[in-house]
Design a protein around this motif. Structure first.
Motif, PDB file in Angstrom:
ATOM      1  N   MET A   1     -21.152  18.168  26.460  1.00 35.53           N
ATOM      2  CA  MET A   1     -21.214  18.822  25.157  1.00 35.53           C
ATOM      3  C   MET A   1     -19.867  18.667  24.451  1.00 35.53           C
ATOM      4  O   MET A   1     -18.827  19.023  25.003  1.00 35.53           O
ATOM      5  CB  MET A   1     -21.572  20.303  25.336  1.00 35.53           C
ATOM      6  N   ASN A   2     -19.905  18.119  23.260  1.00 34.22           N
ATOM      7  CA  ASN A   2     -18.689  17.846  22.511  1.00 34.22           C
ATOM      8  C   ASN A   2     -18.220  19.108  21.784  1.00 34.22           C
ATOM      9  O   ASN A   2     -19.030  19.906  21.312  1.00 34.22           O
ATOM     10  CB  ASN A   2     -18.943  16.716  21.507  1.00 34.22           C
ATOM     11  N   LYS A   3     -16.904  19.240  21.659  1.00 35.57           N
ATOM     12  CA  LYS A   3     -16.384  20.451  21.002  1.00 35.57           C
ATOM     13  C   LYS A   3     -16.776  20.520  19.537  1.00 35.57           C
ATOM     14  O   LYS A   3     -16.804  21.609  18.950  1.00 35.57           O
ATOM     15  CB  LYS A   3     -14.872  20.527  21.148  1.00 35.57           C
TER      16      LYS A   3
ATOM     17  N   PHE B   1     -10.325  29.867  19.158  1.00 35.18           N
ATOM     18  CA  PHE B   1     -11.640  30.490  19.064  1.00 35.18           C
ATOM     19  C   PHE B   1     -11.542  31.943  19.518  1.00 35.18           C
ATOM     20  O   PHE B   1     -10.592  32.346  20.206  1.00 35.18           O
ATOM     21  CB  PHE B   1     -12.695  29.739  19.893  1.00 35.18           C
ATOM     22  N   TYR B   2     -12.508  32.748  19.097  1.00 30.08           N
ATOM     23  CA  TYR B   2     -12.608  34.131  19.540  1.00 30.08           C
ATOM     24  C   TYR B   2     -13.711  34.249  20.591  1.00 30.08           C
ATOM     25  O   TYR B   2     -14.662  33.457  20.616  1.00 30.08           O
ATOM     26  CB  TYR B   2     -12.976  35.051  18.375  1.00 30.08           C
ATOM     27  N   VAL B   3     -13.593  35.286  21.410  1.00 24.38           N
ATOM     28  CA  VAL B   3     -14.666  35.656  22.322  1.00 24.38           C
ATOM     29  C   VAL B   3     -15.013  37.114  22.066  1.00 24.38           C
ATOM     30  O   VAL B   3     -14.133  37.987  22.115  1.00 24.38           O
ATOM     31  CB  VAL B   3     -14.267  35.472  23.803  1.00 24.38           C
ATOM     32  N   ALA B   4     -16.273  37.384  21.736  1.00 22.91           N
ATOM     33  CA  ALA B   4     -16.737  38.759  21.575  1.00 22.91           C
ATOM     34  C   ALA B   4     -17.121  39.290  22.949  1.00 22.91           C
ATOM     35  O   ALA B   4     -17.977  38.729  23.625  1.00 22.91           O
ATOM     36  CB  ALA B   4     -17.926  38.814  20.625  1.00 22.91           C
ATOM     37  N   GLY B   5     -16.457  40.385  23.329  1.00 24.63           N
ATOM     38  CA  GLY B   5     -16.607  40.915  24.678  1.00 24.63           C
ATOM     39  C   GLY B   5     -15.280  40.788  25.405  1.00 24.63           C
ATOM     40  O   GLY B   5     -14.435  39.952  25.035  1.00 24.63           O
ATOM     41  N   ALA B   6     -15.093  41.610  26.438  1.00 25.35           N
ATOM     42  CA  ALA B   6     -13.820  41.548  27.165  1.00 25.35           C
ATOM     43  C   ALA B   6     -13.998  41.736  28.667  1.00 25.35           C
ATOM     44  O   ALA B   6     -13.013  41.718  29.394  1.00 25.35           O
ATOM     45  CB  ALA B   6     -12.852  42.612  26.632  1.00 25.35           C
TER      46      ALA B   6
ATOM     47  N   ALA C   1     -14.523  32.293  28.517  1.00 30.79           N
ATOM     48  CA  ALA C   1     -13.260  31.767  28.001  1.00 30.79           C
ATOM     49  C   ALA C   1     -12.679  30.710  28.942  1.00 30.79           C
ATOM     50  O   ALA C   1     -12.155  29.683  28.494  1.00 30.79           O
ATOM     51  CB  ALA C   1     -12.263  32.903  27.803  1.00 30.79           C
ATOM     52  N   ILE C   2     -12.783  30.941  30.234  1.00 31.35           N
ATOM     53  CA  ILE C   2     -12.285  29.971  31.223  1.00 31.35           C
ATOM     54  C   ILE C   2     -13.042  28.660  31.093  1.00 31.35           C
ATOM     55  O   ILE C   2     -12.448  27.566  31.078  1.00 31.35           O
ATOM     56  CB  ILE C   2     -12.422  30.531  32.647  1.00 31.35           C
ATOM     57  N   TYR C   3     -14.373  28.730  31.021  1.00 36.73           N
ATOM     58  CA  TYR C   3     -15.175  27.506  30.893  1.00 36.73           C
ATOM     59  C   TYR C   3     -14.748  26.705  29.663  1.00 36.73           C
ATOM     60  O   TYR C   3     -14.532  25.488  29.735  1.00 36.73           O
ATOM     61  CB  TYR C   3     -16.663  27.850  30.777  1.00 36.73           C
ATOM     62  N   LEU C   4     -14.635  27.378  28.524  1.00 40.49           N
ATOM     63  CA  LEU C   4     -14.329  26.679  27.279  1.00 40.49           C
ATOM     64  C   LEU C   4     -12.935  26.061  27.313  1.00 40.49           C
ATOM     65  O   LEU C   4     -12.744  24.906  26.909  1.00 40.49           O
ATOM     66  CB  LEU C   4     -14.449  27.645  26.096  1.00 40.49           C
ATOM     67  N   GLN C   5     -11.953  26.802  27.814  1.00 41.56           N
ATOM     68  CA  GLN C   5     -10.584  26.275  27.849  1.00 41.56           C
ATOM     69  C   GLN C   5     -10.434  25.161  28.878  1.00 41.56           C
ATOM     70  O   GLN C   5      -9.624  24.254  28.692  1.00 41.56           O
ATOM     71  CB  GLN C   5      -9.602  27.411  28.134  1.00 41.56           C
ATOM     72  N   TYR C   6     -11.204  25.218  29.941  1.00 42.04           N
ATOM     73  CA  TYR C   6     -11.147  24.152  30.948  1.00 42.04           C
ATOM     74  C   TYR C   6     -11.801  22.881  30.427  1.00 42.04           C
ATOM     75  O   TYR C   6     -11.282  21.774  30.604  1.00 42.04           O
ATOM     76  CB  TYR C   6     -11.847  24.608  32.232  1.00 42.04           C
ATOM     77  N   LEU C   7     -12.938  23.041  29.762  1.00 46.98           N
ATOM     78  CA  LEU C   7     -13.655  21.877  29.230  1.00 46.98           C
ATOM     79  C   LEU C   7     -12.957  21.271  28.025  1.00 46.98           C
ATOM     80  O   LEU C   7     -13.010  20.062  27.799  1.00 46.98           O
ATOM     81  CB  LEU C   7     -15.083  22.287  28.851  1.00 46.98           C
ATOM     82  N   TYR C   8     -12.286  22.134  27.238  1.00 46.12           N
ATOM     83  CA  TYR C   8     -11.593  21.690  26.028  1.00 46.12           C
ATOM     84  C   TYR C   8     -10.158  22.181  26.099  1.00 46.12           C
ATOM     85  O   TYR C   8      -9.779  23.161  25.444  1.00 46.12           O
ATOM     86  CB  TYR C   8     -12.308  22.228  24.784  1.00 46.12           C
TER      87      TYR C   8
END
Length: 376
Positions: free
Chosen positions: A1-3, A12-17, A25-32
């Motif tokens: 999946m391309n960014k 980017f923001y993440v709703a939720g903590a 957040a880990i998945y997204l930052q690792y992939l991109y």
């Protein structure tokens, strides 16, 4: 999946903590890796940290100023997605991505593929022949397979709510009613009940699906045995059993889940820390040669959740002979908790212990993974 599918640039923001949002957040930052989390966004009065690994946690309302050009990923339970999406649109956010079960599965698979490659391990899945050593989608015509009996037991508790969406079980699935020693309810004659034979059915309020696992271990006769839940089933190719036999697979586990800061600390944050200490003390005393491996493995971030599996009966015997004495000893020491959720600690521990067992013995048992679904 391309960014670009998400309109991702750098922030980017993440709703939720909570853990779900942090894992996202880990998945997204690792992939991109060129992207970072600007902030975690919350809109409730739950206890939240002021920051997570240096990233601020912002409680937002209709007056909060956000960078509207940044995408926002909603990393909460699905029941909150609609309300959060509406609030974020009111703030001018245009790139809003609720992380559905399917999107989470896509991100998790992509993350695991890259992660396993980075540590020189094959990310083998039962539905992908190429990861099992063959470059095509067909089983080799010359493969000789043994004829094995199989059953995947679907655990359903007497305390479970009925499903909104009815599910047709596969031919190889059977309901096992767990906790039946605690009820006078009459069940369908086709269902297995966990209060027959050698059983621990009366412990179900604390042991949960482990009373079903114990019954299977002591009473089931099939060669290939699985355990799933009435709300969670494996997503399997039609010829999964044939693939297990052909490629001499010993175990199918659910896709590993990433947790932060590591498996051990995540457990101690979410559950009762003394239980974890008891488990590690038991390993140090009774499995000295395995203790250091356990420390190392639990300092990593991945474990296979939900006490789900499919495995050969001989492997199941190895696992349960090792695991139940650990759990029973801790339960005898800790006893019952008044908090009904934390009282389920035997089941929470077993999720981590199953992962530990197969990581310690990954050169002995051939293990692959499968996706799972969630049925509402």
């Amino acid at each position: 999946m391309n960014k670009t599918d998400f309109g991702l640039d750098k922030k980017f923001y993440v709703a939720g903590a909570h853990s779900r949002a942090q894992t996202l957040a880990i998945y997204l930052q690792y992939l991109y890796p060129e992207t970072t989390v600007e902030a975690y966004l919350v809109n409730n009065d739950e206890s939240n940290a002021k920051s997570i690994q240096g990233v601020p946690v912002i409680k937002f309302n209709q007056n909060t100023k956000l960078h509207c050009e940044y995408p926002v990923f909603i990393g909460t339970r699905g029941i909150y997605h609609k309300h959060l999406s509406s609030m974020l649109r009111q703030l001018g956010m245009k790139k809003i991505f609720p992380v559905t079960v399917d999107l989470d599965l896509t991100l998790r698979n992509a993350y695991l593929q890259q992660y396993f490659s980075s540590i020189n391990r094959t990310f083998a899945k039962i539905d992908r022949i190429d990861t099992l050593g063959f470059p095509n989608e067909e089983l080799p015509a010359s493969a000789k397979t043994e004829t094995l009996s199989s059953c995947i037991y679907v655990a359903k508790s007497i305390f479970d709510k009925e499903l909104t969406n009815k599910v047709q079980l596969a031919d190889y699935e059977k309901i096992i009613r767990v906790g039946t020693a605690l009820s006078d309810t009459h069940y369908d004659k086709s269902d297995i009940i966990d209060c027959t034979g050698d059983n621990i059915s009366s412990k179900n309020k604390q042991y949960c699906e482990l009373t079903g696992l114990y019954w299977i271990w002591k009473n089931a006769k099939e060669d290939i045995i699985g355990l799933v839940h009435y709300r969670r089933h494996f997503i399997l190719p039609e010829n999964w059993l044939e693939r297990m036999q052909c490629y001499h697979i010993d175990v199918i586990l659910p896709l590993p889940l990433y947790v932060a800061p590591n498996v051990a600390e995540n457990y101690k944050t979410r559950h009762t820390p003394t239980v974890w200490t008891q488990m590690m003390d038991y390993l140090n005393e009774h499995h000295v040669s395995e203790y250091e491996q356990a420390v190392t493995i639990f300092q990593s971030n991945l474990y296979s959740p939900c006490n789900m599996f499919i495995m050969r009966k001989s492997v199941l015997n190895d696992l349960c002979s090792w695991m139940f004495p650990i759990i029973d000893t801790i339960a005898a020491h800790e006893g019952q908790y008044t908090d009904s959720y934390q009282n389920r600690y035997p089941g929470f521990l077993s999720e981590r212990l199953i992962t530990l067992f197969f990581e310690m013995h990954r050169n002995k048992y051939k293990t692959v993974y499968a996706d799972k679904n969630f049925i509402s």
